[in-house]
Enzyme design. Structure first.
Site, PDB file in Angstrom:
ATOM      1  N   THR A  67       0.825  -1.210   0.000  1.00  0.00           N
ATOM      2  CA  THR A  67       0.000   0.000   0.000  1.00  0.00           C
ATOM      3  C   THR A  67       0.864   1.267   0.000  1.00  0.00           C
ATOM      4  O   THR A  67       1.991   1.245   0.504  1.00  0.00           O
ATOM      5  CB  THR A  67      -0.896   0.004   1.261  1.00  0.00           C
ATOM      6  OG1 THR A  67      -1.437   1.307   1.439  1.00  0.00           O
ATOM      7  CG2 THR A  67      -0.110  -0.331   2.527  1.00  0.00           C
ATOM      8  N   ASP A  68       0.298   2.358  -0.492  1.00  0.00           N
ATOM      9  CA  ASP A  68       1.010   3.650  -0.441  1.00  0.00           C
ATOM     10  C   ASP A  68       1.081   4.196   0.986  1.00  0.00           C
ATOM     11  O   ASP A  68       1.830   5.133   1.260  1.00  0.00           O
ATOM     12  CB  ASP A  68       0.340   4.679  -1.372  1.00  0.00           C
ATOM     13  CG  ASP A  68      -1.111   5.015  -1.001  1.00  0.00           C
ATOM     14  OD1 ASP A  68      -1.685   4.350  -0.110  1.00  0.00           O
ATOM     15  OD2 ASP A  68      -1.677   5.942  -1.613  1.00  0.00           O
ATOM     16  N   GLU A  69       0.290   3.588   1.906  1.00  0.00           N
ATOM     17  CA  GLU A  69       0.235   4.132   3.268  1.00  0.00           C
ATOM     18  C   GLU A  69       1.565   3.978   4.006  1.00  0.00           C
ATOM     19  O   GLU A  69       1.808   4.661   5.003  1.00  0.00           O
ATOM     20  CB  GLU A  69      -0.932   3.497   4.045  1.00  0.00           C
ATOM     21  CG  GLU A  69      -2.241   3.704   3.296  1.00  0.00           C
ATOM     22  CD  GLU A  69      -3.499   3.364   4.075  1.00  0.00           C
ATOM     23  OE1 GLU A  69      -3.479   3.354   5.306  1.00  0.00           O
ATOM     24  OE2 GLU A  69      -4.532   3.119   3.407  1.00  0.00           O
ATOM     25  N   TYR A  79      -1.754  -0.409  10.947  1.00  0.00           N
ATOM     26  CA  TYR A  79      -1.889  -1.088   9.643  1.00  0.00           C
ATOM     27  C   TYR A  79      -0.675  -0.800   8.754  1.00  0.00           C
ATOM     28  O   TYR A  79      -0.013  -1.713   8.272  1.00  0.00           O
ATOM     29  CB  TYR A  79      -3.174  -0.642   8.931  1.00  0.00           C
ATOM     30  CG  TYR A  79      -3.218  -0.992   7.452  1.00  0.00           C
ATOM     31  CD1 TYR A  79      -3.235  -2.321   7.030  1.00  0.00           C
ATOM     32  CD2 TYR A  79      -3.234   0.009   6.471  1.00  0.00           C
ATOM     33  CE1 TYR A  79      -3.258  -2.638   5.674  1.00  0.00           C
ATOM     34  CE2 TYR A  79      -3.261  -0.293   5.125  1.00  0.00           C
ATOM     35  CZ  TYR A  79      -3.276  -1.628   4.728  1.00  0.00           C
ATOM     36  OH  TYR A  79      -3.295  -1.938   3.387  1.00  0.00           O
ATOM     37  N   LYS A  95       2.322  -3.262   7.270  1.00  0.00           N
ATOM     38  CA  LYS A  95       2.590  -3.441   5.832  1.00  0.00           C
ATOM     39  C   LYS A  95       4.042  -3.039   5.524  1.00  0.00           C
ATOM     40  O   LYS A  95       4.714  -3.683   4.726  1.00  0.00           O
ATOM     41  CB  LYS A  95       1.612  -2.624   4.974  1.00  0.00           C
ATOM     42  CG  LYS A  95       0.171  -3.117   4.987  1.00  0.00           C
ATOM     43  CD  LYS A  95      -0.011  -4.521   4.417  1.00  0.00           C
ATOM     44  CE  LYS A  95       0.183  -4.598   2.917  1.00  0.00           C
ATOM     45  NZ  LYS A  95      -0.176  -5.926   2.370  1.00  0.00           N
TER      46      LYS A  95
HETATM   47  P1  NAD Z   1      -9.544  -7.444   2.171  1.00  0.00           P
HETATM   48  O1  NAD Z   1      -9.521  -7.163   3.636  1.00  0.00           O
HETATM   49  O2  NAD Z   1     -10.762  -7.154   1.376  1.00  0.00           O
HETATM   50  O3  NAD Z   1      -9.171  -8.978   1.906  1.00  0.00           O
HETATM   51  C1  NAD Z   1      -8.159  -9.637   2.602  1.00  0.00           C
HETATM   52  C2  NAD Z   1      -8.279 -11.131   2.305  1.00  0.00           C
HETATM   53  O4  NAD Z   1      -7.202 -11.794   3.006  1.00  0.00           O
HETATM   54  C3  NAD Z   1      -9.590 -11.747   2.797  1.00  0.00           C
HETATM   55  O5  NAD Z   1     -10.108 -12.624   1.810  1.00  0.00           O
HETATM   56  C4  NAD Z   1      -9.174 -12.529   4.040  1.00  0.00           C
HETATM   57  O6  NAD Z   1      -9.981 -13.677   4.277  1.00  0.00           O
HETATM   58  C5  NAD Z   1      -7.739 -12.910   3.703  1.00  0.00           C
HETATM   59  N1  NAD Z   1      -6.929 -13.125   4.922  1.00  0.00           N
HETATM   60  C6  NAD Z   1      -6.834 -12.277   5.983  1.00  0.00           C
HETATM   61  N2  NAD Z   1      -6.039 -12.825   6.919  1.00  0.00           N
HETATM   62  C7  NAD Z   1      -5.611 -14.022   6.431  1.00  0.00           C
HETATM   63  C8  NAD Z   1      -4.766 -15.043   6.924  1.00  0.00           C
HETATM   64  N3  NAD Z   1      -4.203 -14.953   8.139  1.00  0.00           N
HETATM   65  N4  NAD Z   1      -4.526 -16.119   6.147  1.00  0.00           N
HETATM   66  C9  NAD Z   1      -5.098 -16.215   4.909  1.00  0.00           C
HETATM   67  N5  NAD Z   1      -5.935 -15.301   4.402  1.00  0.00           N
HETATM   68  C10 NAD Z   1      -6.187 -14.212   5.161  1.00  0.00           C
HETATM   69  O7  NAD Z   1      -8.268  -6.652   1.607  1.00  0.00           O
HETATM   70  P2  NAD Z   1      -8.082  -5.892   0.204  1.00  0.00           P
HETATM   71  O8  NAD Z   1      -8.598  -4.527   0.341  1.00  0.00           O
HETATM   72  O9  NAD Z   1      -8.547  -6.757  -0.895  1.00  0.00           O
HETATM   73  O10 NAD Z   1      -6.488  -5.791   0.168  1.00  0.00           O
HETATM   74  C11 NAD Z   1      -5.693  -6.837  -0.410  1.00  0.00           C
HETATM   75  C12 NAD Z   1      -4.233  -6.453  -0.320  1.00  0.00           C
HETATM   76  O11 NAD Z   1      -4.011  -5.224  -1.025  1.00  0.00           O
HETATM   77  C13 NAD Z   1      -3.749  -6.214   1.110  1.00  0.00           C
HETATM   78  O12 NAD Z   1      -2.439  -6.739   1.226  1.00  0.00           O
HETATM   79  C14 NAD Z   1      -3.744  -4.702   1.251  1.00  0.00           C
HETATM   80  O13 NAD Z   1      -2.756  -4.282   2.186  1.00  0.00           O
HETATM   81  C15 NAD Z   1      -3.396  -4.275  -0.162  1.00  0.00           C
HETATM   82  N6  NAD Z   1      -3.899  -2.951  -0.569  1.00  0.00           N
HETATM   83  C16 NAD Z   1      -5.225  -2.623  -0.410  1.00  0.00           C
HETATM   84  C17 NAD Z   1      -5.696  -1.382  -0.852  1.00  0.00           C
HETATM   85  C18 NAD Z   1      -7.151  -1.002  -0.743  1.00  0.00           C
HETATM   86  O14 NAD Z   1      -7.514   0.133  -1.070  1.00  0.00           O
HETATM   87  N7  NAD Z   1      -8.033  -1.885  -0.315  1.00  0.00           N
HETATM   88  C19 NAD Z   1      -4.807  -0.473  -1.451  1.00  0.00           C
HETATM   89  C20 NAD Z   1      -3.459  -0.845  -1.593  1.00  0.00           C
HETATM   90  C21 NAD Z   1      -3.026  -2.087  -1.157  1.00  0.00           C
HETATM   91  P1  TYD Z   2     -10.766   4.064   4.342  1.00  0.00           P
HETATM   92  O1  TYD Z   2     -11.738   3.645   3.293  1.00  0.00           O
HETATM   93  O2  TYD Z   2     -10.831   3.436   5.692  1.00  0.00           O
HETATM   94  O3  TYD Z   2      -9.312   3.891   3.700  1.00  0.00           O
HETATM   95  P2  TYD Z   2      -7.857   4.357   4.272  1.00  0.00           P
HETATM   96  O4  TYD Z   2      -7.975   4.741   5.691  1.00  0.00           O
HETATM   97  O5  TYD Z   2      -7.041   3.110   4.105  1.00  0.00           O
HETATM   98  O6  TYD Z   2      -7.419   5.480   3.383  1.00  0.00           O
HETATM   99  O7  TYD Z   2     -10.895   5.639   4.547  1.00  0.00           O
HETATM  100  C1  TYD Z   2     -10.732   6.532   3.461  1.00  0.00           C
HETATM  101  C2  TYD Z   2     -10.802   7.939   4.026  1.00  0.00           C
HETATM  102  O8  TYD Z   2     -12.121   8.186   4.528  1.00  0.00           O
HETATM  103  C3  TYD Z   2      -9.862   8.168   5.217  1.00  0.00           C
HETATM  104  O9  TYD Z   2      -9.380   9.511   5.163  1.00  0.00           O
HETATM  105  C4  TYD Z   2     -10.764   8.003   6.422  1.00  0.00           C
HETATM  106  C5  TYD Z   2     -12.098   8.513   5.913  1.00  0.00           C
HETATM  107  N1  TYD Z   2     -13.310   7.887   6.531  1.00  0.00           N
HETATM  108  C6  TYD Z   2     -14.354   8.702   7.007  1.00  0.00           C
HETATM  109  O10 TYD Z   2     -14.271   9.949   6.943  1.00  0.00           O
HETATM  110  N2  TYD Z   2     -15.449   8.076   7.535  1.00  0.00           N
HETATM  111  C7  TYD Z   2     -15.563   6.729   7.632  1.00  0.00           C
HETATM  112  O11 TYD Z   2     -16.595   6.230   8.168  1.00  0.00           O
HETATM  113  C8  TYD Z   2     -14.500   5.907   7.127  1.00  0.00           C
HETATM  114  C9  TYD Z   2     -14.582   4.414   7.187  1.00  0.00           C
HETATM  115  C10 TYD Z   2     -13.397   6.539   6.566  1.00  0.00           C
END
Ligand code: NAD
Ligand code: TYD
Length: 348
Positions: free
Chosen positions: A131-133, A156, A160
């Site tokens: 992630t970019d975070e 988080y 990561k």
């Molecule tokens: P998500 O939470 O929707 O899905 C995570 C998946 O991992 C789920 O299917 C869960 O069952 C599985 N999982 C969790 N713990 C596990 C374990 N101990 N063993 C096996 N499986 C397990 O997450 P997402 O949003 O799809 O993110 C996927 C990846 O992309 C993550 O690594 C996250 O850090 C990264 N990422 C997400 C975003 C975003 O905006 N969602 C952006 C950049 C990077």
């Molecule tokens: P989120 O979807 O949790 O992603 P991330 O924290 O990984 O960027 O949140 C996106 C943005 O929205 C973040 O600045 C937090 C804000 N946010 C709210 O303002 N209200 C909410 O209920 C949630 C879940 C997030």
């Protein structure tokens, strides 16, 4: 037949990656390894049930013995690792789960591939999705590049960041052929409704208040999830070993502007009077340590590997809202059980 093992394939982004690989590469065998936590949902993949090149293995990446068994059974030559605990607010209330899955789980996987591949590293690849975070928080100006120093500020992003460091350490120490990407916020179908966009869509539908943290001027760079999947495909096949690629949508929104945009789209789709959903906006207590702004410079990926995002944000947000309205059963299912208790605790 080449075997690729994808972790976290039942989650939001993973389900789009699994679907892309199963359908685009019929000569690959795709093994989806997922523990099915609250965020994992096999309904995300029900259209793949009859595909002969798709296999699901329920396993926790914290269980090293189980991983060894699955790696022996399927002998993957590639791994794409997405499994993670992914929600910042949950990491604030329970950091240990993030250390376990994101750090220890990643190291378990690295060990599993090392044990399987040994010195035979020809044609092998371990792809770590991050992630970019990890780069921390930006001010008004500037973009994250691949050389921005790591400065994670939530449990988080700290977990990561630690996992990224382990992946790079295995490249340098053991010559494991790894590649990494750091992506901005994703949106689209199958997004778990604890995250901002699906939470707002669902609350508008139910006429519930729309919680905006702090002053609402926090900024995120939103990428259509299928564009992330296509970037992962490009990097997996063409990225250089040991390298990191930033992925972004070039699509920055302040949270409050995004929430207003979703209100307007939903008013139209639900045929409510224009402006009515905006009445539901409620400013609530800020997230502790809330990162002000994320924005990605993805020029390395664009220039070196020729990837670019395809979706325009207006159209992407509308598609997403429509998907949630058309998939009520999916939403009802994931909203039942554990999520209710989480919502009460988080927004009480
Ligand atoms: P998500 O939470 O929707 O899905 C995570 C998946 O991992 C789920 O299917 C869960 O069952 C599985 N999982 C969790 N713990 C596990 C374990 N101990 N063993 C096996 N499986 C397990 O997450 P997402 O949003 O799809 O993110 C996927 C990846 O992309 C993550 O690594 C996250 O850090 C990264 N990422 C997400 C975003 C975003 O905006 N969602 C952006 C950049 C990077
Ligand atoms: P989120 O979807 O949790 O992603 P991330 O924290 O990984 O960027 O949140 C996106 C943005 O929205 C973040 O600045 C937090 C804000 N946010 C709210 O303002 N209200 C909410 O209920 C949630 C879940 C997030």
């Amino acid at each position: 037949m080449k075997t690729i093992l994808i972790t976290g394939g039942a989650g939001f982004i993973g389900s789009h990656v699994v679907r892309l690989f199963v359908t685009k590469y019929p000569d690959y065998k795709i093994v989806n390894l997922d523990a099915l936590t609250y965020a994992g949902n096999l309904e995300n993949l029900k259209d793949l049930a009859d595909k002969s090149n798709y296999i699901f293995e329920k396993a926790d990446i914290l269980n090293a013995e189980r991983l060894a068994e699955i790696f022996q059974k399927h002998q993957p030559s590639g791994v794409i690792h997405l499994a993670a605990e992914s929600h910042v607010d949950r990491s604030i209330s329970n950091p240990i789960a993030f250390v376990e899955t994101n750090v220890l789980g990643t190291v378990n996987l690295l060990n599993a591939v090392r044990n399987l591949w040994g010195d035979d590293l020809e044609g092998k690849r371990f792809y770590h999705v991050s992630t970019d975070e990890v780069y921390g928080s930006l001010g008004e100006e500037g973009l994250f590049t691949e050389s921005t120093p790591y400065d994670p500020r939530s449990p988080y992003s700290a977990s990561k960041a630690a996992s990224d460091h382990f992946v790079r350490a295995y490249f340098h120490t053991y010559h494991l052929p790894v590649v990494l990407s750091n992506c901005s916020n994703n949106y689209g179908p199958h997004h778990f409704p604890e995250k901002l966009i699906p939470l707002i869509i669902n609350n508008i539908k139910k006429n519930k208040s729309l919680p905006v943290y702090g002053d609402g001027k926090y900024t995120r760079d939103w990428l259509w999830v299928k564009d992330h999947a296509s970037a992962i495909d490009t990097i997996f096949h063409k990225g250089r070993s040991g390298e990191t690629y930033n992925i972004g949508g070039n699509n920055e929104w302040k949270n409050i502007d995004l929430v207003k945009k979703l209100c307007d789209i939903m008013d139209e789709l639900l045929e409510r009077p224009a402006g009515s959903s905006r009445q539901l906006i409620t400013f609530v207590k800020d997230r502790p340590g809330h990162d002000r702004r994320y924005a990605i410079d993805s020029s390395k990926l664009q220039q070196e590997l020729g990837w670019e995002p395809s979706m325009k944000s207006e159209e992407g947000f509308r598609e997403t809202a429509k998907w949630y309205l058309e998939n009520e059963a999916w939403l009802d299912h994931v909203l039942s059980g554990e999520y209710q208790a989480y919502y009460e605790q988080q927004y009480k």
